[in-house]
Design an enzyme around this catalytic site. Structure first.
Site, PDB file in Angstrom:
ATOM      1  N   LYS A   4       0.845  -1.202   0.000  1.00 47.71           N
ATOM      2  CA  LYS A   4       0.000   0.000   0.000  1.00 47.71           C
ATOM      3  C   LYS A   4       0.878   1.248   0.000  1.00 47.71           C
ATOM      4  O   LYS A   4       1.935   1.270   0.635  1.00 47.71           O
ATOM      5  CB  LYS A   4      -0.902  -0.035   1.238  1.00 47.71           C
ATOM      6  CG  LYS A   4      -1.951   1.077   1.306  1.00 47.71           C
ATOM      7  CD  LYS A   4      -2.880   0.888   2.503  1.00 47.71           C
ATOM      8  CE  LYS A   4      -3.927   1.986   2.586  1.00 47.71           C
ATOM      9  NZ  LYS A   4      -4.835   1.795   3.743  1.00 47.71           N
ATOM     10  N   SER A  47      -9.792   1.923   2.861  1.00 50.62           N
ATOM     11  CA  SER A  47      -8.914   2.657   1.989  1.00 50.62           C
ATOM     12  C   SER A  47      -7.888   1.791   1.255  1.00 50.62           C
ATOM     13  O   SER A  47      -7.294   2.248   0.282  1.00 50.62           O
ATOM     14  CB  SER A  47      -8.163   3.737   2.791  1.00 50.62           C
ATOM     15  OG  SER A  47      -7.337   3.135   3.765  1.00 50.62           O
ATOM     16  N   SER A  64      -9.936  -0.449   7.092  1.00 47.98           N
ATOM     17  CA  SER A  64      -9.386  -0.304   5.739  1.00 47.98           C
ATOM     18  C   SER A  64      -8.719  -1.534   5.143  1.00 47.98           C
ATOM     19  O   SER A  64      -8.391  -1.528   3.963  1.00 47.98           O
ATOM     20  CB  SER A  64      -8.389   0.848   5.702  1.00 47.98           C
ATOM     21  OG  SER A  64      -9.099   2.044   5.542  1.00 47.98           O
TER      22      SER A  64
HETATM   23  N1  GLN Z   1     -13.013   4.299   6.214  1.00 47.27           N
HETATM   24  C1  GLN Z   1     -12.435   4.693   7.467  1.00 47.27           C
HETATM   25  C2  GLN Z   1     -12.006   6.147   7.398  1.00 47.27           C
HETATM   26  O1  GLN Z   1     -12.296   6.751   6.423  1.00 47.27           O
HETATM   27  C3  GLN Z   1     -11.306   3.799   7.807  1.00 47.27           C
HETATM   28  C4  GLN Z   1     -10.059   4.142   7.144  1.00 47.27           C
HETATM   29  C5  GLN Z   1      -8.910   3.264   7.526  1.00 47.27           C
HETATM   30  O2  GLN Z   1      -9.066   2.236   8.171  1.00 47.27           O
HETATM   31  N2  GLN Z   1      -7.729   3.711   7.155  1.00 47.27           N
HETATM   32  O3  GLN Z   1     -11.423   6.676   8.274  1.00 47.27           O
END
Ligand code: GLN
Length: 446
Positions: free
Chosen positions: A52, A127, A151
């Site tokens: 990532k 994400s 995410s």
């Molecule tokens: N979707 C969540 C956010 O927008 C989680 C993001 C994540 O785990 N990095 O914060």
């Protein structure tokens, strides 16, 4: 093989931001040559891995999918990247994500759209959307993602792959660009549970460079894959099968529980009474931490700097105005507000207190049960563009994954069915540092 497949399908899927073909090939050749010799092999010998883009890789562009880091070539490797090399795997490229890991669909990337390989009109989740889509599309067998509020698990569920968020402290965060430091964890995304255990094995362990990594033993995760769940006690929170969760999703969880019952496990309904506050707590705490973490992007130390300013203050302002996307700005504003004097007690401090209550809910359940099971997400993947105008419904996606980060416990998503041709995920949550039991249960579904 990975590069061939990427060349074939990545135009459509859009998982990769940067490839490192030359270096990867040279290293793979070295490994090939070593094959002939009597040397011991690394745990992931020769395996291609995608990383990532919020995990720093030496000399390989690391953007966090943000304009503000569009030309950032790190001078060091994250600890996990070094560990991958120690295990003799080959890092082949960097994967698309929501900018600074803020989002649930990978639509917040400043660079490209990643699509769900099961249906290209749908989001891959986020994400870590690139990490899940690359595995689902067969581009690479192993990827690393990061999980602050879901995410890794949510995109794994949407793409029908296996994704684990380890216990907070299991894996070093050194070299992971911080979003919310008290919640962030790096974790493995793979096609199956066995591969997942291999990858976790390779990246786990205390790290002198990360004071929040935990000095606990790393067990042999592979030995947990026994297929034996007899006598295991499973808790199923009623909040996880309640309102807002699709009927099909509920049914696939109940079907999975039947499979476990048939193998000698038992389950009971329990309650996580404070989970209804988890979403609000998470967005206050994570945005507060993000507002502090992201202050380092000032046009001086890293990446992008505006050309449109004639004094220092304007330079800071313009750089950040041009460099950050809307979602990142929204979080910085929310976090700065929650931390500001006069509001701190009402928002930040209150959220910290509720976080403790949420953690205690989990502790109490784990006094009597081995794992907690529920869906990973309330619905399958949604259409690209469907939720971009409405941050609150986008945030609601993480309602079942966020409590796990707030409690610091580990959780996995494994595929457990389909709805309208899109995969669904089963979430298995374990005690602190008990990823082994999670793998033991997850292995039943291979
Ligand atoms: N979707 C969540 C956010 O927008 C989680 C993001 C994540 O785990 N990095 O914060």
């Amino acid at each position: 093989e990975s590069y061939k497949r990427i060349a074939e399908v990545d135009d459509k899927v859009g998982a990769f931001l940067a490839l490192d073909e030359e270096k990867a090939r040279t290293y793979a050749k070295e490994l090939d040559e070593a094959l002939g010799k009597e040397t011991s092999r690394g745990l992931l010998f020769g395996m291609p891995i995608g990383v990532k883009d919020n995990i720093v890789t030496r000399d390989l562009r690391t953007t966090c999918s943000s304009r503000i880091l569009e030309n950032f070539d790190p001078i060091y490797d994250a600890t996990v990247v070094q560990k991958l090399r120690d295990a003799q795997s080959v890092t082949i490229g960097k994967l698309n994500m929501d900018e600074f890991a803020m989002g649930s669909s990978t639509e917040n990337s400043a660079y490209k759209e990643t699509k769900n390989p099961w249906n290209l009109d749908y989001v891959p989740g986020g994400s870590s959307g690139g990490s899940a889509a690359a595995v689902a599309a067969g581009e690479v067998p192993f990827t690393l993602g990061s999980d602050t509020g879901g995410s890794i698990r949510q995109p794994a569920a949407y793409c029908g792959v296996v994704g684990l968020k380890p216990t907070y402290g299991r894996v070093s965060r050194f070299g992971l660009v911080a979003f919310a430091s008290s919640l962030d964890q790096i974790g493995p995304v793979t096609r199956n549970v066995e591969d997942n255990a291999y990858l976790l094995q390779a990246i786990s362990g205390v790290d002198p460079m990360d004071g929040t990594s935990a000095p606990v033993d790393v067990p042999d995760f592979l030995s947990a894959l026994t297929g034996d769940v007899k006598g295991l006690k499973i808790a199923v929170p009623k909040e996880y099968l309640g309102e807002g969760v699709d009927e099909n999703v509920k049914q696939s969880v109940l079907d999975s529980l039947k499979v476990l019952e048939a193998q000698g496990a038992t389950w009971e309904e329990v309650s996580l009474p404070h989970s209804k506050y988890a979403l609000a707590t998470y967005y206050l705490l994570s945005s507060s931490e993000a507002s502090a973490n992201l202050s380092r992007f000032d046009g001086v130390r890293y990446g992008y700097r505006t050309d449109n300013a004639d004094n220092l203050i304007d330079m800071y302002k313009q750089t950040r105005a041009e460099g950050f996307g809307n979602e990142v700005k929204r979080r910085i504003m929310l976090g700065t507000f929650a931390l500001s004097s006069g509001y701190y007690d009402a928002y930040y401090k209150k959220a910290q207190q509720v976080r403790t209550l949420i953690k205690q809910d989990f502790d109490k359940i784990f006094e009597n049960y081995d794992v907690i099971i529920g869906p990973t997400t309330p619905t399958p993947a949604f259409k690209i563009g469907e939720k971009t105008d409405d941050p609150l419904t986008m945030y609601a996606n993480d309602i079942l994954t966020i409590p796990v980060n707030l409690a610091g416990v580990p959780g996995i998503s494994v595929p457990c069915g389909f709805q309208d041709g899109l995969p669904l995920g089963l979430q298995i949550i374990g005690k602190h540092f008990d990823e082994s039991t999670i793998y033991r249960v997850a292995h039943v579904f291979e």
